[in-house]
Design a protein around this motif. Structure first.
Motif, PDB file in Angstrom:
ATOM      1  N   ILE A  99       1.030  -0.747   0.010  1.00 33.87           N
ATOM      2  CA  ILE A  99      -0.225   0.322   0.442  1.00 33.87           C
ATOM      3  C   ILE A  99       1.006   0.915  -0.252  1.00 33.87           C
ATOM      4  CG2 ILE A  99      -1.714   1.569   1.397  1.00 33.87           C
ATOM      5  CD1 ILE A  99      -2.430  -1.676   2.704  1.00 33.87           C
ATOM      6  N   ARG A 100       0.435   2.171  -0.741  1.00 35.57           N
ATOM      7  CA  ARG A 100       1.220   3.382  -1.480  1.00 35.57           C
ATOM      8  C   ARG A 100       0.343   4.758  -1.057  1.00 35.57           C
ATOM      9  NH1 ARG A 100       7.446   4.242  -3.613  1.00 35.57           N
ATOM     10  NH2 ARG A 100       8.263   2.293  -2.174  1.00 35.57           N
ATOM     11  N   GLU A 101       0.068   5.264  -0.006  1.00 28.13           N
ATOM     12  CA  GLU A 101      -0.982   6.215   0.215  1.00 28.13           C
ATOM     13  C   GLU A 101      -0.311   7.817  -0.534  1.00 28.13           C
ATOM     14  OE1 GLU A 101      -1.935   5.886   3.975  1.00 28.13           O
ATOM     15  OE2 GLU A 101      -1.542   3.598   4.587  1.00 28.13           O
ATOM     16  N   ILE A 102      -0.939   7.827  -1.079  1.00 28.57           N
ATOM     17  CA  ILE A 102      -0.169   9.687  -1.359  1.00 28.57           C
ATOM     18  C   ILE A 102      -1.689  10.789  -1.323  1.00 28.57           C
ATOM     19  CG2 ILE A 102       1.061  10.866  -3.543  1.00 28.57           C
ATOM     20  CD1 ILE A 102       0.848   7.830  -4.626  1.00 28.57           C
ATOM     21  N   CYS A 103      -1.025  12.360  -0.633  1.00 29.83           N
ATOM     22  CA  CYS A 103      -2.167  13.137  -1.157  1.00 29.83           C
ATOM     23  C   CYS A 103      -0.989  14.230  -1.795  1.00 29.83           C
ATOM     24  CB  CYS A 103      -2.516  13.612   0.013  1.00 29.83           C
ATOM     25  SG  CYS A 103      -3.527  14.994  -0.252  1.00 29.83           S
ATOM     26  N   LYS A 104      -1.408  14.325  -3.156  1.00 31.06           N
ATOM     27  CA  LYS A 104      -0.988  15.661  -4.196  1.00 31.06           C
ATOM     28  C   LYS A 104      -1.874  17.526  -3.746  1.00 31.06           C
ATOM     29  CE  LYS A 104       1.708  16.588  -7.669  1.00 31.06           C
ATOM     30  NZ  LYS A 104       2.258  16.295  -9.183  1.00 31.06           N
ATOM     31  N   LEU A 105      -1.000  18.197  -3.640  1.00 28.32           N
ATOM     32  CA  LEU A 105      -2.328  19.119  -3.859  1.00 28.32           C
ATOM     33  C   LEU A 105      -1.258  20.097  -4.588  1.00 28.32           C
ATOM     34  CD1 LEU A 105      -4.063  18.798  -0.206  1.00 28.32           C
ATOM     35  CD2 LEU A 105      -5.268  18.206  -2.386  1.00 28.32           C
ATOM     36  N   SER A 106      -1.991  20.791  -5.145  1.00 28.09           N
ATOM     37  CA  SER A 106      -1.374  22.828  -5.783  1.00 28.09           C
ATOM     38  C   SER A 106      -1.388  23.837  -5.122  1.00 28.09           C
ATOM     39  CB  SER A 106      -2.449  22.926  -6.941  1.00 28.09           C
ATOM     40  OG  SER A 106      -2.964  22.218  -7.778  1.00 28.09           O
ATOM     41  N   GLY A 107       0.264  23.828  -5.093  1.00 26.30           N
ATOM     42  CA  GLY A 107       0.473  25.073  -4.255  1.00 26.30           C
ATOM     43  C   GLY A 107       1.636  24.783  -3.150  1.00 26.30           C
ATOM     44  N   TYR A 108       1.880  25.218  -1.824  1.00 25.94           N
ATOM     45  CA  TYR A 108       1.855  25.239  -0.796  1.00 25.94           C
ATOM     46  C   TYR A 108       1.137  24.808  -0.197  1.00 25.94           C
ATOM     47  CZ  TYR A 108       5.876  25.820   2.971  1.00 25.94           C
ATOM     48  OH  TYR A 108       6.579  25.661   3.718  1.00 25.94           O
ATOM     49  N   VAL A 146      12.046   2.216   5.690  1.00 21.48           N
ATOM     50  CA  VAL A 146      12.238   2.205   7.217  1.00 21.48           C
ATOM     51  C   VAL A 146      11.931   3.477   8.310  1.00 21.48           C
ATOM     52  CG1 VAL A 146      12.671   0.886   8.533  1.00 21.48           C
ATOM     53  CG2 VAL A 146      12.766  -0.415   6.371  1.00 21.48           C
ATOM     54  N   GLY A 147      11.304   2.984   9.311  1.00 23.81           N
ATOM     55  CA  GLY A 147      11.242   4.770   9.776  1.00 23.81           C
ATOM     56  C   GLY A 147       9.623   4.483   9.994  1.00 23.81           C
ATOM     57  N   THR A 148       9.727   5.895   9.631  1.00 19.81           N
ATOM     58  CA  THR A 148       8.361   6.737   9.015  1.00 19.81           C
ATOM     59  C   THR A 148       7.807   6.328   8.232  1.00 19.81           C
ATOM     60  OG1 THR A 148       8.911   8.612   8.606  1.00 19.81           O
ATOM     61  CG2 THR A 148       8.617   8.928  10.498  1.00 19.81           C
ATOM     62  N   ALA A 149       9.023   5.595   6.675  1.00 18.33           N
ATOM     63  CA  ALA A 149       7.735   5.028   6.123  1.00 18.33           C
ATOM     64  C   ALA A 149       7.290   6.278   4.836  1.00 18.33           C
ATOM     65  CB  ALA A 149       7.426   4.147   5.990  1.00 18.33           C
ATOM     66  N   MET A 150       7.322   7.787   5.989  1.00 16.31           N
ATOM     67  CA  MET A 150       7.253   8.961   4.689  1.00 16.31           C
ATOM     68  C   MET A 150       8.337  10.034   3.810  1.00 16.31           C
ATOM     69  SD  MET A 150       5.632  11.721   6.579  1.00 16.31           S
ATOM     70  CE  MET A 150       4.264  11.937   7.024  1.00 16.31           C
ATOM     71  N   LYS A 151       7.619   9.894   3.109  1.00 12.43           N
ATOM     72  CA  LYS A 151       7.830  11.060   1.922  1.00 12.43           C
ATOM     73  C   LYS A 151       6.948  12.283   1.715  1.00 12.43           C
ATOM     74  CE  LYS A 151      10.171  11.556  -3.322  1.00 12.43           C
ATOM     75  NZ  LYS A 151      10.843  10.678  -3.920  1.00 12.43           N
ATOM     76  N   ALA A 152       7.789  13.484   2.452  1.00  8.23           N
ATOM     77  CA  ALA A 152       7.476  14.769   1.833  1.00  8.23           C
ATOM     78  C   ALA A 152       7.909  15.854   0.892  1.00  8.23           C
ATOM     79  CB  ALA A 152       6.738  15.087   3.557  1.00  8.23           C
ATOM     80  N   SER A 153       7.281  16.179   0.275  1.00  6.97           N
ATOM     81  CA  SER A 153       8.528  17.246  -1.349  1.00  6.97           C
ATOM     82  C   SER A 153       7.719  18.181  -1.340  1.00  6.97           C
ATOM     83  CB  SER A 153       8.133  15.855  -2.620  1.00  6.97           C
ATOM     84  OG  SER A 153       7.048  15.355  -2.718  1.00  6.97           O
ATOM     85  N   VAL A 154       7.406  18.967  -1.483  1.00  9.48           N
ATOM     86  CA  VAL A 154       7.417  20.090  -2.894  1.00  9.48           C
ATOM     87  C   VAL A 154       7.518  20.286  -4.203  1.00  9.48           C
ATOM     88  CG1 VAL A 154       6.169  21.795  -0.448  1.00  9.48           C
ATOM     89  CG2 VAL A 154       8.981  21.609  -1.279  1.00  9.48           C
TER      90      VAL A 154
END
Length: 331
Positions: A99-108, A146-154
């Motif tokens: 499972i890979r959950e993704i949320c992408k929104l325009s702007g900051y 491994v860990g939070t398994a989170m990738k946050a990006s802009v």
């Protein structure tokens, strides 16, 4: 800031305990079981799409839109995805992880991405037995997640820093803070578009990661704004000429390679955000970054294009889209 930060994105990876990772899933029924589990959690909140037997052209369109990934497409026999009506929340099923959950929104909107995805993730964690170690955190197919398994990006538009050849030095500085700045692969090296994301997931909280990316993004915004002001003071004529030449090429070409198209569109966009170029319906420039890829052109013209035809039809599409759209260059 809105002319610099294009979009925000948060991704979480999760795996079901005692089930082999997708690259080891030999039992198709087990693969289908992951999709079934997601449906049982979310029901009609999402639309569910299987990649098995999906035409290649449709997969290419989904890839171009950023809804699916190459890794998901590679696993098409067992892969599927769930998406909300706005397609800004997507759950990839049997990509590199179950499972890979993704949320992408325009702007900051990094905080809003995280808040929305956290609600999705909590439902999954409450219903499924997810692989988790008290010492390491969430377990993933790749050790680097491994860990939070989170990738946050802009995603950022950094033409002035690129023009000043400052990207490499800034990238090295950000790396010291655990952040990676790289070209957005969607547009290649000529598009002035970059992705900033966290390098590490282990030993950090989700909030730590979000805050680090936000801090790095603010540094880049400040540097880009300063560089733009300096360029306007020192190189206004050069940039004006660069923008207008780009418009001239895009509206007078018979053959147009994708990388050259992206480069010229980026230069026009640079002129627009600096106030040097005005375009009727300015959103058309941003639309063309997507509309000029091969998948969209084939879909638009209902044709399967070879490499030469692709360049010809791209030139035709861009010329018709931009013709008579230039209002003026501000001198």
């Amino acid at each position: 800031m809105e002319s610099i930060i294009i979009s925000s994105k948060v991704r979480l990876a999760r795996n079901i305990q005692e089930l082999p990772f997708p690259n080891k899933l030999s039992d198709f029924e087990n693969a289908k079981g992951v999709a079934k589990a997601i449906y049982e959690i979310f029901g009609d909140e999402f639309t569910y799409t299987s990649l098995k037997n999906m035409p290649q052209q449709k997969q290419m369109l989904l890839l171009a839109k950023g809804i699916i990934t190459n890794a998901l497409s590679d696993n098409k026999d067992i892969a599927s995805f769930a998406s909300n009506p706005d397609k800004n929340i997507v759950i990839l099923i049997n990509e590199d992880d179950h499972i890979r959950e993704i949320c992408k929104l325009s702007g900051y909107n990094l905080d809003l991405c995280y808040d929305r995805l956290n609600k999705v993730d909590n439902k999954i964690l409450n219903k499924l037995d997810i692989s988790y170690s008290k010492n390491l955190g969430f377990l993933t197919s790749s050790p680097k997640n491994v860990g939070t398994a989170m990738k946050a990006s802009v995603e950022l538009f950094l033409p002035a820093l690129n023009f000043n050849n400052a990207i490499e030095q800034i990238s090295q500085s950000l790396l010291q803070s655990g952040l990676i700045l790289k070209n957005d692969e969607t547009y290649g090296k000529d598009g002035y578009f970059y992705i900033l994301h966290n390098k590490y997931t282990l030993g950090l909280s989700e909030s730590d990661i979000i805050n680090a990316v936000k801090k790095g993004a603010q540094v880049l915004v400040d540097l880009e704004q300063k560089a733009r002001k300096t360029l306007l003071d020192v190189n206004k004529t050069v940039i004006m000429d660069m923008c207008l030449r780009s418009y001239g090429i895009l509206t007078n070409s018979y053959i147009l390679p994708y990388d050259e198209c992206i480069e010229k569109l980026s230069k026009i966009r640079f002129g627009m955000v600096l106030g040097l170029v005005k375009i009727k319906n300015p959103s058309i420039i941003d639309d063309l970054f997507y509309q000029t890829n091969l998948a969209h052109l084939q879909d638009y013209y209902s044709l399967e294009l070879n490499s030469i035809e692709e360049k010809i039809f791209r030139a035709k599409f861009v010329m018709e889209s931009l013709e008579n759209k230039l209002i003026k260059g501000v001198r």
